[in-house]
Design a protein around this motif. Sequence first.
Motif, PDB file in Angstrom:
ATOM      1  N   UNK A  22       0.811  -1.048   0.252  1.00  0.00           N
ATOM      2  CA  UNK A  22       0.025  -0.066  -0.280  1.00  0.00           C
ATOM      3  C   UNK A  22       0.690   1.133   0.704  1.00  0.00           C
ATOM      4  N   UNK A  23       1.988   1.829   0.430  1.00  0.00           N
ATOM      5  CA  UNK A  23       3.105   2.560   0.025  1.00  0.00           C
ATOM      6  C   UNK A  23       3.772   2.084  -1.059  1.00  0.00           C
ATOM      7  N   UNK A  24       3.473   1.404  -2.371  1.00  0.00           N
ATOM      8  CA  UNK A  24       3.668   1.854  -3.241  1.00  0.00           C
ATOM      9  C   UNK A  24       5.235   1.423  -3.825  1.00  0.00           C
ATOM     10  N   UNK A  25       5.369   1.336  -4.928  1.00  0.00           N
ATOM     11  CA  UNK A  25       6.266   0.465  -5.092  1.00  0.00           C
ATOM     12  C   UNK A  25       6.906   1.492  -6.271  1.00  0.00           C
ATOM     13  N   UNK A  26       7.511   2.928  -5.940  1.00  0.00           N
ATOM     14  CA  UNK A  26       8.374   3.499  -6.584  1.00  0.00           C
ATOM     15  C   UNK A  26       7.018   4.111  -7.054  1.00  0.00           C
ATOM     16  N   UNK A  27       6.036   4.121  -6.786  1.00  0.00           N
ATOM     17  CA  UNK A  27       4.525   5.673  -7.126  1.00  0.00           C
ATOM     18  C   UNK A  27       3.713   4.344  -7.264  1.00  0.00           C
ATOM     19  N   UNK A  28       3.736   2.840  -7.785  1.00  0.00           N
ATOM     20  CA  UNK A  28       3.223   2.524  -8.150  1.00  0.00           C
ATOM     21  C   UNK A  28       1.977   1.828  -7.200  1.00  0.00           C
ATOM     22  N   UNK A  29       0.721   2.149  -6.475  1.00  0.00           N
ATOM     23  CA  UNK A  29       0.175   1.264  -5.592  1.00  0.00           C
ATOM     24  C   UNK A  29      -0.638   0.298  -5.878  1.00  0.00           C
ATOM     25  N   UNK A  30      -0.166  -0.477  -4.649  1.00  0.00           N
ATOM     26  CA  UNK A  30      -1.002  -1.860  -5.028  1.00  0.00           C
ATOM     27  C   UNK A  30      -0.670  -2.775  -3.960  1.00  0.00           C
ATOM     28  N   UNK A  31      -2.463  -3.901  -3.982  1.00  0.00           N
ATOM     29  CA  UNK A  31      -1.281  -5.032  -3.085  1.00  0.00           C
ATOM     30  C   UNK A  31      -1.837  -5.938  -3.743  1.00  0.00           C
ATOM     31  N   UNK A  32      -2.194  -6.353  -4.997  1.00  0.00           N
ATOM     32  CA  UNK A  32      -2.454  -7.365  -5.908  1.00  0.00           C
ATOM     33  C   UNK A  32      -1.060  -8.354  -6.037  1.00  0.00           C
ATOM     34  N   UNK A  33      -1.880  -9.576  -6.004  1.00  0.00           N
ATOM     35  CA  UNK A  33      -0.025 -10.645  -5.770  1.00  0.00           C
ATOM     36  C   UNK A  33      -0.435 -10.420  -7.057  1.00  0.00           C
ATOM     37  N   UNK A  34      -0.722  -9.943  -8.670  1.00  0.00           N
ATOM     38  CA  UNK A  34      -0.982 -10.420 -10.118  1.00  0.00           C
ATOM     39  C   UNK A  34       0.466  -8.545 -10.223  1.00  0.00           C
ATOM     40  N   UNK A  35       0.485  -7.548  -9.521  1.00  0.00           N
ATOM     41  CA  UNK A  35       1.524  -6.580  -9.269  1.00  0.00           C
ATOM     42  C   UNK A  35       2.191  -7.204  -8.944  1.00  0.00           C
ATOM     43  N   UNK A  36       2.426  -8.004  -7.567  1.00  0.00           N
ATOM     44  CA  UNK A  36       3.985  -8.264  -7.040  1.00  0.00           C
ATOM     45  C   UNK A  36       4.594  -9.354  -8.031  1.00  0.00           C
ATOM     46  N   UNK A  37       4.208 -10.051  -8.829  1.00  0.00           N
ATOM     47  CA  UNK A  37       4.779 -10.273  -9.801  1.00  0.00           C
ATOM     48  C   UNK A  37       5.652  -9.820 -10.532  1.00  0.00           C
ATOM     49  N   UNK A  38       4.948  -8.606 -11.369  1.00  0.00           N
ATOM     50  CA  UNK A  38       4.615  -7.564 -11.780  1.00  0.00           C
ATOM     51  C   UNK A  38       5.844  -6.773 -11.901  1.00  0.00           C
ATOM     52  N   UNK A  63     -11.169   2.961 -18.480  1.00  0.00           N
ATOM     53  CA  UNK A  63      -9.977   3.984 -18.381  1.00  0.00           C
ATOM     54  C   UNK A  63      -9.773   3.821 -17.347  1.00  0.00           C
ATOM     55  N   UNK A  64      -9.206   2.801 -16.176  1.00  0.00           N
ATOM     56  CA  UNK A  64      -7.986   2.125 -15.305  1.00  0.00           C
ATOM     57  C   UNK A  64      -8.164   3.593 -14.454  1.00  0.00           C
ATOM     58  N   UNK A  65      -6.363   3.348 -14.457  1.00  0.00           N
ATOM     59  CA  UNK A  65      -6.436   4.315 -12.701  1.00  0.00           C
ATOM     60  C   UNK A  65      -6.069   5.718 -13.178  1.00  0.00           C
ATOM     61  N   UNK A  66      -6.059   6.162 -14.709  1.00  0.00           N
ATOM     62  CA  UNK A  66      -6.026   7.602 -14.906  1.00  0.00           C
ATOM     63  C   UNK A  66      -7.466   7.365 -14.702  1.00  0.00           C
ATOM     64  N   UNK A  67      -8.738   7.088 -15.235  1.00  0.00           N
ATOM     65  CA  UNK A  67     -10.556   7.294 -15.165  1.00  0.00           C
ATOM     66  C   UNK A  67     -10.481   7.723 -13.580  1.00  0.00           C
ATOM     67  N   UNK A  68      -9.923   6.447 -12.641  1.00  0.00           N
ATOM     68  CA  UNK A  68     -10.260   6.836 -11.334  1.00  0.00           C
ATOM     69  C   UNK A  68      -9.880   7.645 -11.025  1.00  0.00           C
ATOM     70  N   UNK A  82      -9.065  -6.307  -7.882  1.00  0.00           N
ATOM     71  CA  UNK A  82      -9.238  -6.100  -7.101  1.00  0.00           C
ATOM     72  C   UNK A  82      -9.306  -5.688  -6.638  1.00  0.00           C
ATOM     73  N   UNK A  83      -9.311  -5.580  -4.887  1.00  0.00           N
ATOM     74  CA  UNK A  83      -9.143  -4.709  -3.748  1.00  0.00           C
ATOM     75  C   UNK A  83      -8.276  -3.143  -4.113  1.00  0.00           C
ATOM     76  N   UNK A  84      -7.570  -3.616  -4.960  1.00  0.00           N
ATOM     77  CA  UNK A  84      -6.380  -2.138  -5.790  1.00  0.00           C
ATOM     78  C   UNK A  84      -7.210  -1.122  -5.838  1.00  0.00           C
TER      79      UNK A  84
END
Length: 470
Positions: free
Chosen positions: A133-149, A354-359, A314-316
């Motif tokens: 939740x604190x982000x990976x260089x500004x990318x905010x996520x707790x989802x497993x798919x993003x962890x792999x990315x 529009x994904x994250x930008x739309x949100x 998901x919860x992201x």
Amino acid sequence: MKSVIYVVDDERAVLDAMKRCLRKIDAEFHFFESPIKAVESANDLPPNIVITDQRMPFMTGTEMLANLREKGFDFTAILVSAFNDFNDVAGAFNRGLIQKYAAKPWDQQEIRDVVNHALQEPKQAKIPAKASSSGFHGIISEHPSMAKTFEYIRKASGANIPVFVTGETGTGKELAARVFHLEGMRSSKPFIAVNCANFSETLMESQLFGHVKGAFTGAVSNQAGLLENAEDGVLFLDEITCLPLTLQAKLLRVLQEREFSPIGSHSVKKFLAQIVSASSTPLQEAVERGEFREDLYYRLNVISVGLPPLRERGEDILLLAKHFVKRFNAELGKHIDGFTPAAEEKLMQYHWPGNVRQLQNLLHGVVVLNEGPLIDANAINVDIQCDFEELEQRVAASIEPQDNQQNTTESASQVPHKSEIKPLWLSEKESIEAAINAFEGNIPRAAAALEVSPSTLYRKIQSWKKNKGS
């Protein structure tokens, strides 16, 4: 104790050049003309780093590395190879055989930087990249798919080879490109980003290559291009599929020869930067439609990173929503505590084309207008409730003729007055704008509904801007 470095190349002249290049590095070097001898020597003196060529007699560089890995040796592998070996490089990286790469003809400083970076890595605590939740260089996520990315990006960032980032509009492709820059050995060097869809062909060429005074009308002074300004950092080319075919050919030559000439000049400059490119259109699809060169595709798509759409995270969605509210609170002096359960449910049920930008854009407006401590469901734009399939049907209805008999009869009997007839280009423009508005600015989705490529829409939009400016 000094690190042991193996250098393997079947050409004695290359080994001699490597000796001169690396002589000031504090390590124990061993040079081999035969990969077989290098494998045999590892039994007595295991290497910490292996620098190898790819094409050698009897055994390729990647075969030698695989042999060493199978024997249980743990080392950092650096492949030094020509650009026409990119398929081998990509395969070796994905199999975990190599961690870093330098292209032939290699630059001495680049080789030294790669080796020094490899030497420093064991001294650093290697913390696996993880979603947070604190982000990976500004990318905010707790989802497993993003962890792999994140982990894949961290591994790929040291490879020093072209990277292609794919994902829908608004998924954060430029952020991912910046992470490659920050995680790699070029983090102290420039990061330059350009969207290829924002420029006409002529202007894009000048932006990339630069020009000399008098090269064309309006060239009143020498101007360095992005290829030069990137120095030995990272050049990010967004929406690369919008690059015209003529410029694609010129970019291909830059990648092959690692050099370029400014417009109007015969002087040759070295290109030292790493290329990271991205597109909301998959490169393979653009190749199949004849809009993108296949040979350039293979040059750019050495390492490919796919970013998942927000609807699959998901919860992201709520994590990002709360992050944006907190951010806009600080910017606007607001004190919004969060969302009501109904508002959260509404956010989670939406498809987010529009994904994250739309949100982000949606919540910016909501925070501006909201006066209470919580954001309720009514504060979320009611259009958000539209089903995605309904949007597609709405677009189709706006651009396709009605084929039922009644409409056909009515349209035949209602011949428009000549003053009501619109120019073809205007009808096309209105249809395209209707599609883009229906999909909330998501051009790839609009293009799919219109059954054209996103690059076609980008070119149309640019031509409208150009005509408006003239």
